[in-house]
Design a protein around this motif. Structure first.
Motif, PDB file in Angstrom:
ATOM      1  N   HIS A   1      -2.526  11.051   0.218  1.00 14.61           N
ATOM      2  CA  HIS A   1      -3.474  10.101  -0.373  1.00 14.61           C
ATOM      3  C   HIS A   1      -3.012   8.666  -0.136  1.00 14.61           C
ATOM      4  O   HIS A   1      -3.797   7.803   0.281  1.00 14.61           O
ATOM      5  CB  HIS A   1      -3.612  10.362  -1.870  1.00 14.61           C
ATOM      6  N   GLU A   2      -1.729   8.394  -0.392  1.00  6.85           N
ATOM      7  CA  GLU A   2      -1.220   7.033  -0.204  1.00  6.85           C
ATOM      8  C   GLU A   2      -1.169   6.663   1.273  1.00  6.85           C
ATOM      9  O   GLU A   2      -1.483   5.522   1.645  1.00  6.85           O
ATOM     10  CB  GLU A   2       0.162   6.895  -0.850  1.00  6.85           C
ATOM     11  N   LEU A   3      -0.796   7.611   2.119  1.00  6.91           N
ATOM     12  CA  LEU A   3      -0.806   7.351   3.563  1.00  6.91           C
ATOM     13  C   LEU A   3      -2.221   7.034   4.029  1.00  6.91           C
ATOM     14  O   LEU A   3      -2.425   6.150   4.887  1.00  6.91           O
ATOM     15  CB  LEU A   3      -0.256   8.557   4.324  1.00  6.91           C
ATOM     16  N   ALA A   4      -3.209   7.729   3.480  1.00  2.35           N
ATOM     17  CA  ALA A   4      -4.600   7.478   3.850  1.00  2.35           C
ATOM     18  C   ALA A   4      -4.996   6.032   3.562  1.00  2.35           C
ATOM     19  O   ALA A   4      -5.693   5.399   4.366  1.00  2.35           O
ATOM     20  CB  ALA A   4      -5.523   8.442   3.107  1.00  2.35           C
ATOM     21  N   HIS A   5      -4.550   5.496   2.429  1.00  2.00           N
ATOM     22  CA  HIS A   5      -4.823   4.085   2.134  1.00  2.00           C
ATOM     23  C   HIS A   5      -4.318   3.199   3.275  1.00  2.00           C
ATOM     24  O   HIS A   5      -5.006   2.273   3.720  1.00  2.00           O
ATOM     25  CB  HIS A   5      -4.115   3.670   0.849  1.00  2.00           C
ATOM     26  N   ASN A   6      -3.094   3.477   3.736  1.00  2.00           N
ATOM     27  CA  ASN A   6      -2.509   2.635   4.781  1.00  2.00           C
ATOM     28  C   ASN A   6      -3.209   2.818   6.123  1.00  2.00           C
ATOM     29  O   ASN A   6      -3.469   1.847   6.841  1.00  2.00           O
ATOM     30  CB  ASN A   6      -1.015   2.940   4.916  1.00  2.00           C
ATOM     31  N   LEU A   7      -3.533   4.074   6.485  1.00  2.00           N
ATOM     32  CA  LEU A   7      -4.188   4.318   7.764  1.00  2.00           C
ATOM     33  C   LEU A   7      -5.581   3.710   7.800  1.00  2.00           C
ATOM     34  O   LEU A   7      -6.053   3.279   8.861  1.00  2.00           O
ATOM     35  CB  LEU A   7      -4.269   5.822   8.041  1.00  2.00           C
ATOM     36  N   LEU A   8      -6.245   3.656   6.654  1.00  2.00           N
ATOM     37  CA  LEU A   8      -7.585   3.077   6.579  1.00  2.00           C
ATOM     38  C   LEU A   8      -7.551   1.571   6.321  1.00  2.00           C
ATOM     39  O   LEU A   8      -8.602   0.943   6.167  1.00  2.00           O
ATOM     40  CB  LEU A   8      -8.391   3.782   5.481  1.00  2.00           C
ATOM     41  N   LYS A   9      -6.343   1.024   6.265  1.00  2.00           N
ATOM     42  CA  LYS A   9      -6.136  -0.425   6.114  1.00  2.00           C
ATOM     43  C   LYS A   9      -6.832  -0.972   4.865  1.00  2.00           C
ATOM     44  O   LYS A   9      -7.416  -2.069   4.872  1.00  2.00           O
ATOM     45  CB  LYS A   9      -6.619  -1.168   7.365  1.00  2.00           C
TER      46      LYS A   9
ATOM     47  N   ASP B   1       1.314  -0.047   0.227  1.00  2.00           N
ATOM     48  CA  ASP B   1       1.194  -1.497   0.376  1.00  2.00           C
ATOM     49  C   ASP B   1       0.692  -1.916   1.755  1.00  2.00           C
ATOM     50  O   ASP B   1       0.783  -3.080   2.130  1.00  2.00           O
ATOM     51  CB  ASP B   1       2.537  -2.171   0.086  1.00  2.00           C
ATOM     52  N   GLY B   2       0.164  -0.960   2.501  1.00  2.00           N
ATOM     53  CA  GLY B   2      -0.281  -1.244   3.860  1.00  2.00           C
ATOM     54  C   GLY B   2       0.701  -0.750   4.898  1.00  2.00           C
ATOM     55  O   GLY B   2       0.334  -0.525   6.059  1.00  2.00           O
ATOM     56  N   GLU B   3       1.938  -0.564   4.498  1.00  2.00           N
ATOM     57  CA  GLU B   3       2.978  -0.093   5.410  1.00  2.00           C
ATOM     58  C   GLU B   3       3.801   1.032   4.790  1.00  2.00           C
ATOM     59  O   GLU B   3       4.038   2.060   5.420  1.00  2.00           O
ATOM     60  CB  GLU B   3       3.903  -1.254   5.775  1.00  2.00           C
ATOM     61  N   MET B   4       4.218   0.835   3.551  1.00  2.00           N
ATOM     62  CA  MET B   4       5.110   1.763   2.870  1.00  2.00           C
ATOM     63  C   MET B   4       4.375   2.601   1.834  1.00  2.00           C
ATOM     64  O   MET B   4       3.542   2.086   1.084  1.00  2.00           O
ATOM     65  CB  MET B   4       6.237   0.990   2.173  1.00  2.00           C
ATOM     66  N   VAL B   5       4.679   3.886   1.812  1.00  2.00           N
ATOM     67  CA  VAL B   5       4.245   4.773   0.735  1.00  2.00           C
ATOM     68  C   VAL B   5       5.420   4.957  -0.203  1.00  2.00           C
ATOM     69  O   VAL B   5       6.506   5.351   0.224  1.00  2.00           O
ATOM     70  CB  VAL B   5       3.796   6.145   1.283  1.00  2.00           C
ATOM     71  N   SER B   6       5.212   4.652  -1.475  1.00  2.00           N
ATOM     72  CA  SER B   6       6.268   4.776  -2.477  1.00  2.00           C
ATOM     73  C   SER B   6       5.833   5.767  -3.550  1.00  2.00           C
ATOM     74  O   SER B   6       4.726   5.660  -4.094  1.00  2.00           O
ATOM     75  CB  SER B   6       6.569   3.423  -3.137  1.00  2.00           C
TER      76      SER B   6
ATOM     77  N   CYS C   1       1.541   8.389  13.993  1.00  2.00           N
ATOM     78  CA  CYS C   1       0.857   7.398  13.169  1.00  2.00           C
ATOM     79  C   CYS C   1       1.912   6.502  12.531  1.00  2.00           C
ATOM     80  O   CYS C   1       3.033   6.943  12.273  1.00  2.00           O
ATOM     81  CB  CYS C   1       0.065   8.075  12.053  1.00  2.00           C
ATOM     82  N   PRO C   2       1.576   5.245  12.237  1.00  2.00           N
ATOM     83  CA  PRO C   2       2.519   4.411  11.497  1.00  2.00           C
ATOM     84  C   PRO C   2       2.628   4.906  10.063  1.00  2.00           C
ATOM     85  O   PRO C   2       1.661   5.415   9.499  1.00  2.00           O
ATOM     86  CB  PRO C   2       1.879   3.021  11.563  1.00  2.00           C
ATOM     87  N   GLY C   3       3.793   4.776   9.495  1.00  2.00           N
ATOM     88  CA  GLY C   3       3.948   5.195   8.104  1.00  2.00           C
ATOM     89  C   GLY C   3       5.410   5.277   7.704  1.00  2.00           C
ATOM     90  O   GLY C   3       6.208   5.904   8.397  1.00  2.00           O
ATOM     91  N   LYS C   4       5.730   4.607   6.606  1.00  2.00           N
ATOM     92  CA  LYS C   4       7.073   4.671   6.039  1.00  2.00           C
ATOM     93  C   LYS C   4       6.963   5.231   4.622  1.00  2.00           C
ATOM     94  O   LYS C   4       5.963   5.005   3.933  1.00  2.00           O
ATOM     95  CB  LYS C   4       7.707   3.283   6.013  1.00  2.00           C
ATOM     96  N   PHE C   5       8.003   5.928   4.196  1.00  2.00           N
ATOM     97  CA  PHE C   5       7.964   6.620   2.919  1.00  2.00           C
ATOM     98  C   PHE C   5       9.270   6.401   2.169  1.00  2.00           C
ATOM     99  O   PHE C   5      10.347   6.393   2.776  1.00  2.00           O
ATOM    100  CB  PHE C   5       7.755   8.124   3.136  1.00  2.00           C
TER     101      PHE C   5
END
Length: 341
Positions: A226-234, A200-205, A183-187
């Motif tokens: 939780h934050e990754l879920a925001h990004n995966l669900l756009k 922010d749609g790409e990065m989890v901080s 899955c896409p995801g940066k941390f």
């Protein structure tokens, strides 16, 4: 907890207010407090890198978009006020090095380690990588080089893998690293005295202050998921398309309702992501119960989020649903992701 907090406040002051102080003298010793703070930050980077990698790797079958992943996290010594102290603390031979390597990742298989210094990518020296890409213009100058290097690495991995020239304690070697598709995801850990996490749609901080509050990696994973879920669900794109107000007036009316819907979805998806990655989804209940009791604001809670008791009940309901679902290849297909197919 209090001792660690003092270390982070010291780190904030030393790094962003004044240069880190290295001790004078031929013995090459550095300020012990500064070194300890840097190593503490590196440890948080390593924990989040490992957690993030497991989350995106384990849930790859359910993501509609994919990204190549190596499992390592790069750092640029130029980001620190006192570069010599930072390089000493992190163990880099030069400016760009590996801060973290996730277990069972391609980087781990290639026997890369924290402290390894990157000298070249596909025979192009790190110093030759251009930072003139217009897409990097929005990056603060101090982060532009690492952004350019990460971008080049992603492009190389998307094609056929990357040949890295790395050094460890002055000895160079060449490593071919082939990515896995996840899955896409940066941390990232963001050094801050606030306890907060964002997507922010790409990065989890996740802030350093919040990261130090977690009792274990399962709690850490609960917030990261939780934050990754925001990004995966756009959610960021969706809320922008709905012209949702993110400021003060976002606490009222349709904006508040739409933000709350996104928060509920992220909570529901997060425990599925955790379970598939081997983390205990009950940790979300433990974390928010403890955090809510200590820091909940009662009637003054933001209208865009459930109060902690209702949030805990939501997790309990979702985990109960998970218990009724048959696993596929050892995984639980998350309804919020599979319904997008």
């Amino acid at each position: 907890m209090k001792a660690m907090t003092r270390i982070w406040f010291s780190f904030l002051a030393l790094t962003f207010t004044a240069p880190l102080l290295a001790q004078d003298g031929a013995d090459g010793q550095f300020d012990a407090g500064a070194v300890e703070a840097l190593k503490g930050l590196q440890l948080l980077d390593q924990r989040l890198n490992a957690i993030g990698y497991r989350l995106v790797d384990a849930n790859a079958p359910y993501c509609d978009q994919k990204a190549p992943r190596t499992g390592f996290f790069l750092n640029d010594i130029a980001q620190y006020a006192d570069q010599e102290t930072a390089r000493y603390a992190l163990g880099f031979d030069d400016m760009i090095g590996i801060t973290a390597v996730a277990a069972d990742s391609p980087a781990d298989s290639a026997k890369l380690m924290p402290g390894d210094t990157i000298q070249a990518i596909n025979n192009m020296s790190i110093d030759e990588i251009s930072m003139d890409d217009p897409q990097l213009a929005s990056e603060p100058p101090v982060y532009r080089r690492i952004a350019a290097i990460n971008r080049m690495m992603e492009q190389a991995l998307a094609k056929r893998g990357a040949q890295l020239t790395v050094s460890r304690r002055g000895v160079s070697r060449t490593v071919l690293i082939e990515p896995v598709i996840t899955c896409p995801g940066k941390f990232q850990i963001r050094v801050s005295a606030d306890r907060s996490a964002t997507a922010d749609g790409e990065m989890v901080s996740i802030t350093s202050r919040l990261a130090e509050y977690f009792l274990d990696d399962d709690e850490f994973a609960a917030v990261a998921a939780h934050e990754l879920a925001h990004n995966l669900l756009k959610h960021n794109d969706r809320l922008n398309a709905q012209k949702v107000n993110r400021g003060f007036f976002g606490q009222f009316g349709k904006s508040a309702s739409r933000i709350k819907t996104a928060e509920i979805e992220a909570d529901r998806l997060s425990v599925w992501l955790m379970a598939n990655a081997g983390y205990d989804p009950d940790a979300a209940i433990r974390f928010w119960t403890r955090y809510g009791k200590e820091h909940g604001k009662g009637i003054f809670s933001a209208s865009t989020h459930y109060r902690w008791k209702k949030r805990v009940k939501l997790f309990e309901e979702e985990i109960a649903i998970m218990a009724t679902i048959e696993r596929v290849d050892g995984k639980l297909p998350p309804p919020l992701l599979t319904s997008q197919d």
